[in-house]
Enzyme design. Structure first.
Site, PDB file in Angstrom:
ATOM      1  N   ARG A  44       0.813  -1.218   0.000  1.00  0.00           N
ATOM      2  CA  ARG A  44       0.000   0.000   0.000  1.00  0.00           C
ATOM      3  C   ARG A  44       0.849   1.273   0.000  1.00  0.00           C
ATOM      4  NH1 ARG A  44      -3.597  -0.276   4.766  1.00  0.00           N
ATOM      5  NH2 ARG A  44      -2.885   1.478   5.979  1.00  0.00           N
TER       6      ARG A  44
ATOM      7  N   ARG B 147       7.161   6.614  -6.172  1.00  0.00           N
ATOM      8  CA  ARG B 147       6.805   7.436  -7.336  1.00  0.00           C
ATOM      9  C   ARG B 147       8.031   8.104  -7.959  1.00  0.00           C
ATOM     10  NH1 ARG B 147       2.750   9.895  -3.690  1.00  0.00           N
ATOM     11  NH2 ARG B 147       0.859   8.631  -3.793  1.00  0.00           N
TER      12      ARG B 147
ATOM     13  N   ARG C 160      -0.606  -7.553  16.971  1.00  0.00           N
ATOM     14  CA  ARG C 160       0.499  -6.674  17.335  1.00  0.00           C
ATOM     15  C   ARG C 160      -0.056  -5.528  18.165  1.00  0.00           C
ATOM     16  NH1 ARG C 160       5.546  -6.970  18.644  1.00  0.00           N
ATOM     17  NH2 ARG C 160       6.863  -5.275  17.930  1.00  0.00           N
TER      18      ARG C 160
ATOM     19  N   ARG D  69       7.104   6.202  15.148  1.00  0.00           N
ATOM     20  CA  ARG D  69       6.769   7.526  14.613  1.00  0.00           C
ATOM     21  C   ARG D  69       6.422   8.495  15.728  1.00  0.00           C
ATOM     22  NH1 ARG D  69       1.456   5.504  11.062  1.00  0.00           N
ATOM     23  NH2 ARG D  69       0.414   4.453  12.776  1.00  0.00           N
TER      24      ARG D  69
ATOM     25  N   GLU E 170       4.969   6.854  19.293  1.00  0.00           N
ATOM     26  CA  GLU E 170       4.282   5.567  19.100  1.00  0.00           C
ATOM     27  C   GLU E 170       5.300   4.429  19.111  1.00  0.00           C
ATOM     28  OE1 GLU E 170       1.281   5.595  15.991  1.00  0.00           O
ATOM     29  OE2 GLU E 170       1.744   3.530  15.481  1.00  0.00           O
TER      30      GLU E 170
ATOM     31  N   TYR F 153      -6.369  -6.141   7.726  1.00  0.00           N
ATOM     32  CA  TYR F 153      -5.809  -4.802   7.854  1.00  0.00           C
ATOM     33  C   TYR F 153      -6.730  -3.806   7.133  1.00  0.00           C
ATOM     34  CZ  TYR F 153      -1.237  -2.232   7.987  1.00  0.00           C
ATOM     35  OH  TYR F 153      -0.193  -1.387   8.234  1.00  0.00           O
TER      36      TYR F 153
ATOM     37  N   ASP G 135      -8.765  -0.388   6.382  1.00  0.00           N
ATOM     38  CA  ASP G 135      -8.800   1.041   6.667  1.00  0.00           C
ATOM     39  C   ASP G 135     -10.233   1.434   7.012  1.00  0.00           C
ATOM     40  OD1 ASP G 135      -6.161   1.807   6.465  1.00  0.00           O
ATOM     41  OD2 ASP G 135      -6.233   1.930   4.284  1.00  0.00           O
TER      42      ASP G 135
HETATM   43  P1  FAD Z   1     -12.226  -1.018  16.267  1.00  0.00           P
HETATM   44  O1  FAD Z   1     -11.968   0.435  16.107  1.00  0.00           O
HETATM   45  O2  FAD Z   1     -11.156  -1.876  16.848  1.00  0.00           O
HETATM   46  O3  FAD Z   1     -13.559  -1.189  17.117  1.00  0.00           O
HETATM   47  C1  FAD Z   1     -13.919  -2.400  17.729  1.00  0.00           C
HETATM   48  C2  FAD Z   1     -14.576  -2.035  19.062  1.00  0.00           C
HETATM   49  O4  FAD Z   1     -15.088  -3.215  19.661  1.00  0.00           O
HETATM   50  C3  FAD Z   1     -13.583  -1.435  20.043  1.00  0.00           C
HETATM   51  O5  FAD Z   1     -14.052  -0.187  20.503  1.00  0.00           O
HETATM   52  C4  FAD Z   1     -13.517  -2.472  21.165  1.00  0.00           C
HETATM   53  O6  FAD Z   1     -13.327  -1.892  22.446  1.00  0.00           O
HETATM   54  C5  FAD Z   1     -14.892  -3.121  21.055  1.00  0.00           C
HETATM   55  N1  FAD Z   1     -14.958  -4.465  21.620  1.00  0.00           N
HETATM   56  C6  FAD Z   1     -14.127  -5.504  21.361  1.00  0.00           C
HETATM   57  N2  FAD Z   1     -14.484  -6.572  22.110  1.00  0.00           N
HETATM   58  C7  FAD Z   1     -15.559  -6.199  22.834  1.00  0.00           C
HETATM   59  C8  FAD Z   1     -16.363  -6.858  23.815  1.00  0.00           C
HETATM   60  N3  FAD Z   1     -16.090  -8.126  24.205  1.00  0.00           N
HETATM   61  N4  FAD Z   1     -17.394  -6.185  24.387  1.00  0.00           N
HETATM   62  C9  FAD Z   1     -17.645  -4.892  24.025  1.00  0.00           C
HETATM   63  N5  FAD Z   1     -16.902  -4.213  23.130  1.00  0.00           N
HETATM   64  C10 FAD Z   1     -15.876  -4.868  22.540  1.00  0.00           C
HETATM   65  N6  FAD Z   1      -7.499   3.626   8.941  1.00  0.00           N
HETATM   66  C11 FAD Z   1      -7.538   4.622   8.026  1.00  0.00           C
HETATM   67  O7  FAD Z   1      -8.431   4.642   7.172  1.00  0.00           O
HETATM   68  N7  FAD Z   1      -6.607   5.644   8.052  1.00  0.00           N
HETATM   69  C12 FAD Z   1      -5.620   5.688   8.995  1.00  0.00           C
HETATM   70  O8  FAD Z   1      -4.793   6.618   8.992  1.00  0.00           O
HETATM   71  C13 FAD Z   1      -5.562   4.641   9.963  1.00  0.00           C
HETATM   72  N8  FAD Z   1      -4.599   4.643  10.897  1.00  0.00           N
HETATM   73  C14 FAD Z   1      -4.558   3.648  11.816  1.00  0.00           C
HETATM   74  C15 FAD Z   1      -3.572   3.683  12.783  1.00  0.00           C
HETATM   75  C16 FAD Z   1      -3.513   2.700  13.756  1.00  0.00           C
HETATM   76  C17 FAD Z   1      -2.442   2.743  14.796  1.00  0.00           C
HETATM   77  C18 FAD Z   1      -4.457   1.637  13.738  1.00  0.00           C
HETATM   78  C19 FAD Z   1      -4.397   0.541  14.777  1.00  0.00           C
HETATM   79  C20 FAD Z   1      -5.442   1.589  12.777  1.00  0.00           C
HETATM   80  C21 FAD Z   1      -5.515   2.595  11.802  1.00  0.00           C
HETATM   81  N9  FAD Z   1      -6.513   2.601  10.836  1.00  0.00           N
HETATM   82  C22 FAD Z   1      -6.544   3.605   9.897  1.00  0.00           C
HETATM   83  C23 FAD Z   1      -7.529   1.533  10.776  1.00  0.00           C
HETATM   84  C24 FAD Z   1      -8.808   1.905  11.543  1.00  0.00           C
HETATM   85  O9  FAD Z   1      -8.504   2.040  12.916  1.00  0.00           O
HETATM   86  C25 FAD Z   1      -9.822   0.793  11.319  1.00  0.00           C
HETATM   87  O10 FAD Z   1     -10.166   0.698   9.960  1.00  0.00           O
HETATM   88  C26 FAD Z   1     -11.125   0.978  12.100  1.00  0.00           C
HETATM   89  O11 FAD Z   1     -10.915   1.417  13.407  1.00  0.00           O
HETATM   90  C27 FAD Z   1     -11.853  -0.340  12.130  1.00  0.00           C
HETATM   91  O12 FAD Z   1     -13.027  -0.216  12.875  1.00  0.00           O
HETATM   92  P2  FAD Z   1     -13.591  -1.482  13.664  1.00  0.00           P
HETATM   93  O13 FAD Z   1     -14.965  -1.121  14.106  1.00  0.00           O
HETATM   94  O14 FAD Z   1     -13.404  -2.696  12.857  1.00  0.00           O
HETATM   95  O15 FAD Z   1     -12.583  -1.714  14.880  1.00  0.00           O
HETATM   96  N1  UDP Z   2       6.629   1.057   6.379  1.00  0.00           N
HETATM   97  C1  UDP Z   2       8.007   1.190   6.480  1.00  0.00           C
HETATM   98  N2  UDP Z   2       8.546   2.429   6.666  1.00  0.00           N
HETATM   99  C2  UDP Z   2       7.796   3.535   6.791  1.00  0.00           C
HETATM  100  C3  UDP Z   2       6.383   3.407   6.694  1.00  0.00           C
HETATM  101  C4  UDP Z   2       5.837   2.151   6.493  1.00  0.00           C
HETATM  102  O1  UDP Z   2       8.721   0.205   6.409  1.00  0.00           O
HETATM  103  O2  UDP Z   2       8.349   4.638   6.983  1.00  0.00           O
HETATM  104  C5  UDP Z   2       6.056  -0.293   6.152  1.00  0.00           C
HETATM  105  C6  UDP Z   2       5.791  -1.032   7.479  1.00  0.00           C
HETATM  106  O3  UDP Z   2       6.019  -2.406   7.283  1.00  0.00           O
HETATM  107  C7  UDP Z   2       4.321  -0.763   7.719  1.00  0.00           C
HETATM  108  C8  UDP Z   2       3.770  -0.823   6.290  1.00  0.00           C
HETATM  109  O4  UDP Z   2       4.807  -0.222   5.486  1.00  0.00           O
HETATM  110  O5  UDP Z   2       3.735  -1.705   8.565  1.00  0.00           O
HETATM  111  C9  UDP Z   2       2.464  -0.101   6.069  1.00  0.00           C
HETATM  112  O6  UDP Z   2       2.603   1.244   6.455  1.00  0.00           O
HETATM  113  P1  UDP Z   2       1.385   2.169   6.836  1.00  0.00           P
HETATM  114  O7  UDP Z   2       1.909   3.545   7.059  1.00  0.00           O
HETATM  115  O8  UDP Z   2       0.321   1.989   5.832  1.00  0.00           O
HETATM  116  O9  UDP Z   2       0.924   1.529   8.218  1.00  0.00           O
HETATM  117  P2  UDP Z   2      -0.142   1.939   9.348  1.00  0.00           P
HETATM  118  O10 UDP Z   2      -0.472   3.383   9.185  1.00  0.00           O
HETATM  119  O11 UDP Z   2      -1.299   1.049   9.139  1.00  0.00           O
HETATM  120  O12 UDP Z   2       0.567   1.638  10.613  1.00  0.00           O
END
Ligand code: FAD
Ligand code: UDP
Length: 364
Positions: A170, A174, A247, A277, A297, A345, A347
């Site tokens: 992803r 470029r 993780r 980061r 982080e 994974y 978004d």
């Molecule tokens: P979650 O947000 O995990 O929601 C699940 C919920 O269920 C949680 O609130 C949890 O507490 C609850 N739950 C679980 N078990 C129970 C239980 N037994 N009883 C009651 N409640 C429970 N996406 C993007 O598009 N752009 C980004 O820049 C981006 N950055 C990210 C950065 C990080 C560090 C992470 C981890 C993810 C990122 N994502 C990003 C992905 C994004 O977080 C997810 O797509 C989105 O949150 C998924 O929603 P969800 O409802 O599946 O999960």
């Molecule tokens: N990644 C990397 N270097 C960077 C940024 C990303 O090696 O500076 C790799 C790393 O393996 C990461 C993956 O690319 O898990 C996807 O990155 P992204 O920024 O999409 O991850 P997220 O925002 O979901 O943590």
């Protein structure tokens, strides 16, 4: 206790979208959420008028028209574009890899020059089996070492030879000066934060916070015709086939004066630096304020007392997930959705799209 059409476990993006859609169709829905707030990992918290992304930086980006239209019902989005930087051995680089990065690294000044250098650098491989081989075949060893090797090892706690290339595919490479992290048509941050978006989305939907489904499972199962579960799939089945791998992450935040790093996201790609980061939240809001909230982080090993941030989609885990998925297909009153139940994974936009599709499927 009333009886519901749907009990939604988890108030993240999947649960909230599903509940909203069903409530609008006149169905009776209850969401239970074990955390003290809605929003799942998208949750933002107000700190001195800065919206802090409590569970990691969340940038909304999508190429799916209906999803963009949908989220704009609940929030106004600003014009933020993610242009992260990389810091490696005290040098700063433009990222994702683009002509500026290659100029900083090699001094090349035109697309043709850069293309030639890249072609000389790549390690050809017609059948890359893992992340390391795949990235070497695209950018060669030097770029791999500076930008990807250390970060990936830290982020996943595994050697890049053990990881699938899909994790990294992803991230664009470029041969122009475009340093936008995403290729999508739409991008932005909800003005006022994600929590405000969730509050609007959940207007008229019943939500019980601080409520863990597993603390009283029988009771909740009897409260609704259908359970919509968005937690960990292995936990739902009491780990009967074994535990899936996740993780974790750990965050350290500080409130400071001024502007700490001049950008929302700077990645630290050296293996020796323990964090991956640094996030400076106010830059997501395209505002300058006297104060600044900054978050370091750190990747972290997961155990059951922690939040499962990322599924680890290696072969062994995917196979185990398939066993759970087959088990789920045999359950009549169950719908699984979201990142944890799909063990993927996803978004935010993909999560919303999946929830909208699920609602359409069961409403026809
Ligand atoms: P979650 O947000 O995990 O929601 C699940 C919920 O269920 C949680 O609130 C949890 O507490 C609850 N739950 C679980 N078990 C129970 C239980 N037994 N009883 C009651 N409640 C429970 N996406 C993007 O598009 N752009 C980004 O820049 C981006 N950055 C990210 C950065 C990080 C560090 C992470 C981890 C993810 C990122 N994502 C990003 C992905 C994004 O977080 C997810 O797509 C989105 O949150 C998924 O929603 P969800 O409802 O599946 O999960
Ligand atoms: N990644 C990397 N270097 C960077 C940024 C990303 O090696 O500076 C790799 C790393 O393996 C990461 C993956 O690319 O898990 C996807 O990155 P992204 O920024 O999409 O991850 P997220 O925002 O979901 O943590």
């Amino acid at each position: 206790m009333s009886h519901y059409d749907f009990l939604v476990v988890g108030c993240g993006m999947f649960g909230a979208t599903f509940a909203r859609q069903m409530a609008e169709r006149g169905r009776k829905v209850l969401i239970i959420e074990k955390r003290p707030h809605p929003g799942g990992n998208c949750y933002t918290e107000d700190l001195e008028n800065i919206q802090v992304h409590k569970y990691g930086p969340h940038i909304f980006h999508t190429g799916i028209d209906r999803v963009w239209k949908y989220v704009n019902r609940f929030a106004e989005f600003n014009a933020f574009i993610n242009r992260p930087k990389v810091r490696y051995q005290n040098k700063l680089y433009s990222f994702p890899i683009n002509l500026m990065t290659l100029y900083q690294l090699w001094g090349t000044q035109s697309p043709d020059e850069a293309k030639k250098k890249l072609e000389e650098a790549v390690v050809e491989n017609n059948d890359p089996r893992h992340l390391e081989d795949w990235i070497l075949s695209r950018v060669g060893r030097e770029i791999y070492e500076v930008f990807f090797k250390g970060y990936t090892k830290k982020q996943w706690g595994k050697d890049p030879k053990e990881l699938p290339a899909s994790i990294i595919q992803r991230v664009p490479v470029r041969l122009n000066f475009n340093d936008n992290y995403y290729n999508d048509k739409y991008q932005g941050i909800p003005v006022g934060g994600y929590t405000k978006l969730f509050e609007k989305m959940l207007e008229g939907v019943e939500v019980k916070l601080n409520t863990d489904y597993f603390a009283n499972r029988q009771y909740w199962d009897s409260a609704a015709d259908t359970i919509v579960y968005t937690g960990k799939i292995d936990e739902y089945f009491n780990y009967k086939f074994g535990e899936l791998e996740y993780r974790g992450l750990r965050f350290e935040s500080k409130l400071m004066e001024g502007d700490y790093q001049g950008n929302a996201v700077i990645n630290y790609t050296e293996e020796q630096v323990p964090y991956t980061r640094i996030i400076e939240h106010k830059h997501f809001e395209l505002r300058n304020t006297d104060k600044t909230a900054v978050t370091w982080e750190y990747p972290d090993n997961y155990d059951k007392s922690k939040i499962p941030y990322y599924p680890v989609n290696v072969e062994r885990n995917n196979q185990l997930y398939n066993l759970y998925r087959q088990e789920a297909a045999r359950q009549k009153k169950l719908i699984l959705g979201g990142r944890l139940a799909a063990y993927a994974y996803l978004d935010m936009d993909q999560t919303i799209d999946a929830a909208l599709t699920t609602c359409e499927r069961i409403s026809t």
